[in-house]
Design a protein around this motif. Sequence first.
Motif, mmCIF file in Angstrom:
data_model
loop_
_atom_site.group_PDB
_atom_site.id
_atom_site.type_symbol
_atom_site.label_atom_id
_atom_site.label_comp_id
_atom_site.label_asym_id
_atom_site.label_seq_id
_atom_site.Cartn_x
_atom_site.Cartn_y
_atom_site.Cartn_z
ATOM 1 N N TYR A 105 0.053 13.729 98.013
ATOM 2 C CA TYR A 105 0.952 12.571 98.115
ATOM 3 C C TYR A 105 0.279 11.376 97.442
ATOM 4 C CZ TYR A 105 2.283 15.827 101.815
ATOM 5 O OH TYR A 105 2.604 16.962 102.520
ATOM 6 N N GLU A 106 0.823 10.962 96.293
ATOM 7 C CA GLU A 106 0.131 10.000 95.433
ATOM 8 C C GLU A 106 0.488 8.550 95.729
ATOM 9 O OE1 GLU A 106 -0.644 8.926 90.699
ATOM 10 O OE2 GLU A 106 1.024 10.223 91.268
ATOM 11 N N VAL A 107 -0.560 7.729 95.803
ATOM 12 C CA VAL A 107 -0.425 6.280 95.685
ATOM 13 C C VAL A 107 -0.885 5.936 94.263
ATOM 14 C CG1 VAL A 107 -1.069 4.024 96.576
ATOM 15 C CG2 VAL A 107 -0.896 5.966 98.137
ATOM 16 N N GLN A 108 0.011 5.355 93.486
ATOM 17 C CA GLN A 108 -0.249 5.128 92.073
ATOM 18 C C GLN A 108 -1.293 4.037 91.836
ATOM 19 O OE1 GLN A 108 0.281 6.530 89.324
ATOM 20 N NE2 GLN A 108 1.337 5.315 87.778
ATOM 21 N N GLY A 124 0.430 0.929 93.291
ATOM 22 C CA GLY A 124 0.803 0.940 94.691
ATOM 23 C C GLY A 124 2.078 1.703 94.974
ATOM 24 N N GLY A 125 2.797 2.094 93.922
ATOM 25 C CA GLY A 125 4.000 2.882 94.118
ATOM 26 C C GLY A 125 3.697 4.252 94.678
ATOM 27 N N LEU A 126 4.621 4.780 95.456
ATOM 28 C CA LEU A 126 4.535 6.154 95.950
ATOM 29 C C LEU A 126 5.320 7.016 94.974
ATOM 30 C CD1 LEU A 126 5.064 5.496 99.766
ATOM 31 C CD2 LEU A 126 2.924 5.531 98.451
ATOM 32 N N TYR A 127 4.625 7.891 94.270
ATOM 33 C CA TYR A 127 5.224 8.580 93.125
ATOM 34 C C TYR A 127 6.275 9.593 93.569
ATOM 35 C CZ TYR A 127 4.801 8.879 88.092
ATOM 36 O OH TYR A 127 5.032 8.750 86.740
ATOM 37 N N LYS A 139 9.011 5.514 95.555
ATOM 38 C CA LYS A 139 9.293 4.205 96.139
ATOM 39 C C LYS A 139 8.351 3.170 95.510
ATOM 40 C CE LYS A 139 9.928 1.781 100.536
ATOM 41 N NZ LYS A 139 11.298 1.368 100.200
ATOM 42 N N PRO A 140 8.924 2.110 94.913
ATOM 43 C CA PRO A 140 8.075 1.065 94.335
ATOM 44 C C PRO A 140 7.427 0.222 95.422
ATOM 45 C CG PRO A 140 10.381 0.444 94.164
ATOM 46 C CD PRO A 140 10.351 1.845 94.707
ATOM 47 N N PRO A 141 6.343 -0.462 95.093
ATOM 48 C CA PRO A 141 5.743 -1.370 96.073
ATOM 49 C C PRO A 141 6.699 -2.522 96.377
ATOM 50 C CG PRO A 141 4.769 -1.706 93.911
ATOM 51 C CD PRO A 141 5.648 -0.493 93.796
ATOM 52 N N ALA A 142 6.613 -3.045 97.592
ATOM 53 C CA ALA A 142 7.507 -4.140 98.006
ATOM 54 C C ALA A 142 7.232 -5.413 97.223
ATOM 55 C CB ALA A 142 7.357 -4.396 99.503
ATOM 56 N N VAL A 143 5.973 -5.636 96.858
ATOM 57 C CA VAL A 143 5.582 -6.802 96.068
ATOM 58 C C VAL A 143 4.552 -6.349 95.037
ATOM 59 C CG1 VAL A 143 5.999 -8.488 97.913
ATOM 60 C CG2 VAL A 143 3.738 -7.441 97.678
ATOM 61 N N GLU A 191 8.532 7.933 104.652
ATOM 62 C CA GLU A 191 8.401 9.385 104.729
ATOM 63 C C GLU A 191 8.417 9.989 103.335
ATOM 64 O OE1 GLU A 191 10.716 11.723 107.385
ATOM 65 O OE2 GLU A 191 10.756 10.173 108.945
ATOM 66 N N VAL A 192 7.576 10.994 103.150
ATOM 67 C CA VAL A 192 7.513 11.716 101.885
ATOM 68 C C VAL A 192 7.764 13.182 102.213
ATOM 69 C CG1 VAL A 192 6.113 12.253 99.861
ATOM 70 C CG2 VAL A 192 5.834 10.053 101.012
ATOM 71 N N ASN A 193 8.914 13.699 101.788
ATOM 72 C CA ASN A 193 9.339 15.020 102.252
ATOM 73 C C ASN A 193 8.902 16.171 101.353
ATOM 74 O OD1 ASN A 193 11.023 14.735 100.082
ATOM 75 N ND2 ASN A 193 12.951 14.936 101.208
#
Length: 230
Positions: A105-108, A124-127, A139-143, A191-193
């Motif tokens: 599960y990647e944090v970019q 910081g995006g979740l790829y 999911k992109p980072p919130a900021v 959640e990352v499914n």
Amino acid sequence: MKSLLTLFSLITLAASAQDVTLFTGDKLTGIKEPHGTWQAAQSLALDPANPKAFQITPGTGVFVNSAAGKTKDLFSEVEHGDCELHVEFCVPQGSNSGIYLMGRYEVQVFDSFGHQELKYSDCGGLYQSHLPPPAFTGKPPAVNASKAPGEWQSFDITFRAPRFDAAGKKIENAKFIKVIHNGQVIHENVEVNAPTRSAAFDEEKPLGPLKFQGDHGPVAYRNVVLKKLP
């Protein structure tokens, strides 16, 4: 504890009541071989002649994926489930890496300095998963908390591993409880499914190693501390 790690240039895994040394400042320990061309360094800076590359000062305290900037991914020997992870990283202009919890599960990690319209591929995006929807679409980072290329940055991640029943069937998805980038919260309860793109393993399991991506451009890491949670 973190101040001691910085003082002695140690990268460790804090497993329950015991610290397992992963990087001792001058060599990679606790990392599966092969290591490729990853090397220790005292410091690094952007190359004045090429801001997409590092100038590397030999020594200890930092590990960098060589002046060439592309080599093998690193995997920790120890495996984890639920955890808290602190990691510091540095990239030059336009470079790309990633930190994979459980190898899946990647944090970019990316040079996203100044980006306005954020995507999951930004720092910081979740790829996204390589599988089609309903698999995780990213999911992109919130900021945008990114610093300029060549500056050291940090992630603080609280992660919950997927859950399985006695027969091995998954009953709960993996979840990023919180991701903090340079002191700013960028994800909560995501959640990352499914494993994300370029994951080391397609099949989800209760445990897995840390993975540091080394084949997408120059990157350096230091002060990596993984605390296993009960």
